[in-house]
Design a protein around this motif. Sequence first.
Motif, PDB file in Angstrom:
ATOM      1  N   ILE A   1      40.369  35.080  24.943  1.00  0.00           N
ATOM      2  CA  ILE A   1      40.596  35.840  26.171  1.00  0.00           C
ATOM      3  C   ILE A   1      39.263  36.378  26.668  1.00  0.00           C
ATOM      4  CG2 ILE A   1      41.850  37.762  27.205  1.00  0.00           C
ATOM      5  CD1 ILE A   1      43.614  35.496  26.219  1.00  0.00           C
ATOM      6  N   TYR A   2      39.018  36.217  27.970  1.00  0.00           N
ATOM      7  CA  TYR A   2      37.793  36.707  28.591  1.00  0.00           C
ATOM      8  C   TYR A   2      38.159  37.739  29.662  1.00  0.00           C
ATOM      9  CZ  TYR A   2      35.250  32.995  26.220  1.00  0.00           C
ATOM     10  OH  TYR A   2      34.701  32.189  25.252  1.00  0.00           O
ATOM     11  N   VAL A   3      37.571  38.909  29.538  1.00  0.00           N
ATOM     12  CA  VAL A   3      37.873  40.023  30.443  1.00  0.00           C
ATOM     13  C   VAL A   3      36.683  40.227  31.369  1.00  0.00           C
ATOM     14  CG1 VAL A   3      38.560  42.427  30.629  1.00  0.00           C
ATOM     15  CG2 VAL A   3      39.295  41.072  28.650  1.00  0.00           C
ATOM     16  N   CYS A   4      36.932  40.121  32.666  1.00  0.00           N
ATOM     17  CA  CYS A   4      35.912  40.372  33.691  1.00  0.00           C
ATOM     18  C   CYS A   4      36.087  41.804  34.203  1.00  0.00           C
ATOM     19  CB  CYS A   4      36.045  39.359  34.828  1.00  0.00           C
ATOM     20  SG  CYS A   4      34.940  39.650  36.226  1.00  0.00           S
ATOM     21  N   THR A   5      35.080  42.636  33.985  1.00  0.00           N
ATOM     22  CA  THR A   5      35.140  44.045  34.381  1.00  0.00           C
ATOM     23  C   THR A   5      34.030  44.335  35.381  1.00  0.00           C
ATOM     24  OG1 THR A   5      35.980  44.630  32.186  1.00  0.00           O
ATOM     25  CG2 THR A   5      35.156  46.422  33.559  1.00  0.00           C
ATOM     26  N   VAL A   6      34.393  44.972  36.480  1.00  0.00           N
ATOM     27  CA  VAL A   6      33.438  45.346  37.527  1.00  0.00           C
ATOM     28  C   VAL A   6      33.436  46.866  37.634  1.00  0.00           C
ATOM     29  CG1 VAL A   6      32.791  45.111  39.944  1.00  0.00           C
ATOM     30  CG2 VAL A   6      33.851  43.182  38.750  1.00  0.00           C
ATOM     31  N   THR A   7      32.273  47.468  37.465  1.00  0.00           N
ATOM     32  CA  THR A   7      32.145  48.927  37.455  1.00  0.00           C
ATOM     33  C   THR A   7      31.222  49.370  38.576  1.00  0.00           C
ATOM     34  OG1 THR A   7      32.398  48.905  35.046  1.00  0.00           O
ATOM     35  CG2 THR A   7      31.569  50.936  36.045  1.00  0.00           C
ATOM     36  N   SER A   8      31.688  50.324  39.370  1.00  0.00           N
ATOM     37  CA  SER A   8      30.896  50.877  40.466  1.00  0.00           C
ATOM     38  C   SER A   8      31.134  52.387  40.531  1.00  0.00           C
ATOM     39  CB  SER A   8      31.263  50.223  41.804  1.00  0.00           C
ATOM     40  OG  SER A   8      30.598  50.860  42.870  1.00  0.00           O
ATOM     41  N   THR A   9      30.064  53.150  40.527  1.00  0.00           N
ATOM     42  CA  THR A   9      30.191  54.609  40.634  1.00  0.00           C
ATOM     43  C   THR A   9      30.580  55.043  42.043  1.00  0.00           C
ATOM     44  OG1 THR A   9      27.811  54.778  41.061  1.00  0.00           O
ATOM     45  CG2 THR A   9      28.543  54.983  38.779  1.00  0.00           C
ATOM     46  N   GLN A  10      30.464  54.121  43.006  1.00  0.00           N
ATOM     47  CA  GLN A  10      30.809  54.436  44.394  1.00  0.00           C
ATOM     48  C   GLN A  10      32.217  53.991  44.766  1.00  0.00           C
ATOM     49  OE1 GLN A  10      27.722  52.515  46.669  1.00  0.00           O
ATOM     50  NE2 GLN A  10      26.198  54.098  46.224  1.00  0.00           N
ATOM     51  N   ASP A  11      32.888  53.311  43.861  1.00  0.00           N
ATOM     52  CA  ASP A  11      34.237  52.830  44.139  1.00  0.00           C
ATOM     53  C   ASP A  11      35.050  52.942  42.846  1.00  0.00           C
ATOM     54  OD1 ASP A  11      36.504  51.713  45.151  1.00  0.00           O
ATOM     55  OD2 ASP A  11      35.551  49.887  45.905  1.00  0.00           O
ATOM     56  N   LEU A  12      35.747  54.039  42.708  1.00  0.00           N
ATOM     57  CA  LEU A  12      36.497  54.321  41.490  1.00  0.00           C
ATOM     58  C   LEU A  12      37.989  54.049  41.637  1.00  0.00           C
ATOM     59  CD1 LEU A  12      34.743  57.673  40.473  1.00  0.00           C
ATOM     60  CD2 LEU A  12      34.180  55.336  39.752  1.00  0.00           C
ATOM     61  N   GLU A  13      38.413  53.608  42.805  1.00  0.00           N
ATOM     62  CA  GLU A  13      39.826  53.333  43.045  1.00  0.00           C
ATOM     63  C   GLU A  13      40.104  51.844  42.897  1.00  0.00           C
ATOM     64  OE1 GLU A  13      42.028  55.661  43.513  1.00  0.00           O
ATOM     65  OE2 GLU A  13      40.571  57.301  43.579  1.00  0.00           O
ATOM     66  N   GLY A  14      41.369  51.524  42.625  1.00  0.00           N
ATOM     67  CA  GLY A  14      41.773  50.128  42.567  1.00  0.00           C
ATOM     68  C   GLY A  14      41.754  49.576  41.153  1.00  0.00           C
ATOM     69  N   ASN A  15      41.722  48.243  41.066  1.00  0.00           N
ATOM     70  CA  ASN A  15      41.761  47.526  39.796  1.00  0.00           C
ATOM     71  C   ASN A  15      40.380  46.947  39.520  1.00  0.00           C
ATOM     72  OD1 ASN A  15      42.562  46.081  37.498  1.00  0.00           O
ATOM     73  ND2 ASN A  15      43.169  44.311  38.710  1.00  0.00           N
ATOM     74  N   ASN A  16      39.784  47.310  38.401  1.00  0.00           N
ATOM     75  CA  ASN A  16      38.401  46.911  38.146  1.00  0.00           C
ATOM     76  C   ASN A  16      38.252  45.817  37.095  1.00  0.00           C
ATOM     77  OD1 ASN A  16      39.043  48.485  35.886  1.00  0.00           O
ATOM     78  ND2 ASN A  16      36.903  49.108  35.619  1.00  0.00           N
ATOM     79  N   GLU A  17      39.348  45.162  36.663  1.00  0.00           N
ATOM     80  CA  GLU A  17      39.202  44.097  35.683  1.00  0.00           C
ATOM     81  C   GLU A  17      40.299  43.056  35.843  1.00  0.00           C
ATOM     82  OE1 GLU A  17      39.296  45.942  31.819  1.00  0.00           O
ATOM     83  OE2 GLU A  17      41.448  45.600  31.612  1.00  0.00           O
ATOM     84  N   ALA A  18      40.001  41.859  35.362  1.00  0.00           N
ATOM     85  CA  ALA A  18      40.955  40.747  35.367  1.00  0.00           C
ATOM     86  C   ALA A  18      40.713  39.928  34.102  1.00  0.00           C
ATOM     87  CB  ALA A  18      40.794  39.883  36.610  1.00  0.00           C
ATOM     88  N   VAL A  19      41.735  39.171  33.708  1.00  0.00           N
ATOM     89  CA  VAL A  19      41.714  38.459  32.426  1.00  0.00           C
ATOM     90  C   VAL A  19      41.852  36.958  32.668  1.00  0.00           C
ATOM     91  CG1 VAL A  19      42.858  38.172  30.200  1.00  0.00           C
ATOM     92  CG2 VAL A  19      42.675  40.450  31.220  1.00  0.00           C
ATOM     93  N   ALA A  20      41.054  36.184  31.949  1.00  0.00           N
ATOM     94  CA  ALA A  20      41.126  34.721  31.974  1.00  0.00           C
ATOM     95  C   ALA A  20      41.253  34.215  30.545  1.00  0.00           C
ATOM     96  CB  ALA A  20      39.895  34.121  32.649  1.00  0.00           C
ATOM     97  N   GLU A  21      42.058  33.174  30.362  1.00  0.00           N
ATOM     98  CA  GLU A  21      42.279  32.579  29.047  1.00  0.00           C
ATOM     99  C   GLU A  21      41.593  31.218  28.989  1.00  0.00           C
ATOM    100  OE1 GLU A  21      45.972  30.632  26.451  1.00  0.00           O
ATOM    101  OE2 GLU A  21      46.365  31.900  28.193  1.00  0.00           O
ATOM    102  N   LEU A  22      40.901  30.955  27.894  1.00  0.00           N
ATOM    103  CA  LEU A  22      40.206  29.682  27.704  1.00  0.00           C
ATOM    104  C   LEU A  22      40.704  29.017  26.427  1.00  0.00           C
ATOM    105  CD1 LEU A  22      37.992  27.577  28.344  1.00  0.00           C
ATOM    106  CD2 LEU A  22      36.396  29.026  27.062  1.00  0.00           C
ATOM    107  N   VAL A  23      41.069  27.742  26.538  1.00  0.00           N
ATOM    108  CA  VAL A  23      41.495  26.929  25.393  1.00  0.00           C
ATOM    109  C   VAL A  23      40.558  25.729  25.300  1.00  0.00           C
ATOM    110  CG1 VAL A  23      43.342  25.551  24.387  1.00  0.00           C
ATOM    111  CG2 VAL A  23      43.891  27.655  25.620  1.00  0.00           C
TER     112      VAL A  23
END
Length: 217
Positions: free
Chosen positions: A131-153
Amino acid sequence: MAAVMAALLALLAPVTPLQVTVTDPRTVALLFQPVLLRCQYQTSALEPPIVTWKYKSFCPSPQGDSGVVTSPGDTPDVASPCPDAARTVRIVATKQGGLVTLGDFYRGRSVTILGGAELSLGPAAWGDSGIYVCTVTSTQDLEGNNEAVAELVVLDWLFVVLVGLGGGAGGAGAGGSAGASAAPTPAAASCAAPAAPAAAAAPRPCTWRGKRPPPVG
């Protein structure tokens, strides 16, 4: 003056909550095949956010399997989560602005983050399945969804070749069996001639080999 106007326009502009998505939630690749996991984000922040890709191995099965995948049917069940302490977790890469920093495990490999947040693993290697987790962090935008998951086989080439050879041999064997079973067995009869002249002795009945023909009338 221009900086003040830009700041006022930024305050008046509609705020878009941070949204992170992956294009392909599940990717299947062959061993040594280039792998690209696509992650996209939308944000109203003016400064570039920090993008982090994290790897998590598949949850171990009750039988104690480590998540090694040799075929799609062997993929562990990722619907039932397990704590990070029960599996391998490591940082793959981090990107801030134009600077990409690789985790210790991935140094020496052609791994990088392309574009905004796309993870390029280069040629797929043993142990990349997970499982690979993509996380985006911004101190200027704290609302919403900041990560998504991708599966690799990752599949082994040897397994794919064996499956292909097995399917071809099975098809040929089935075809040969069908052809052999489809050929009809004709009925045959042998009538022995009488030893004496026909007038002196009655002929012997015919002996049929195979299916006897239906009676006439």
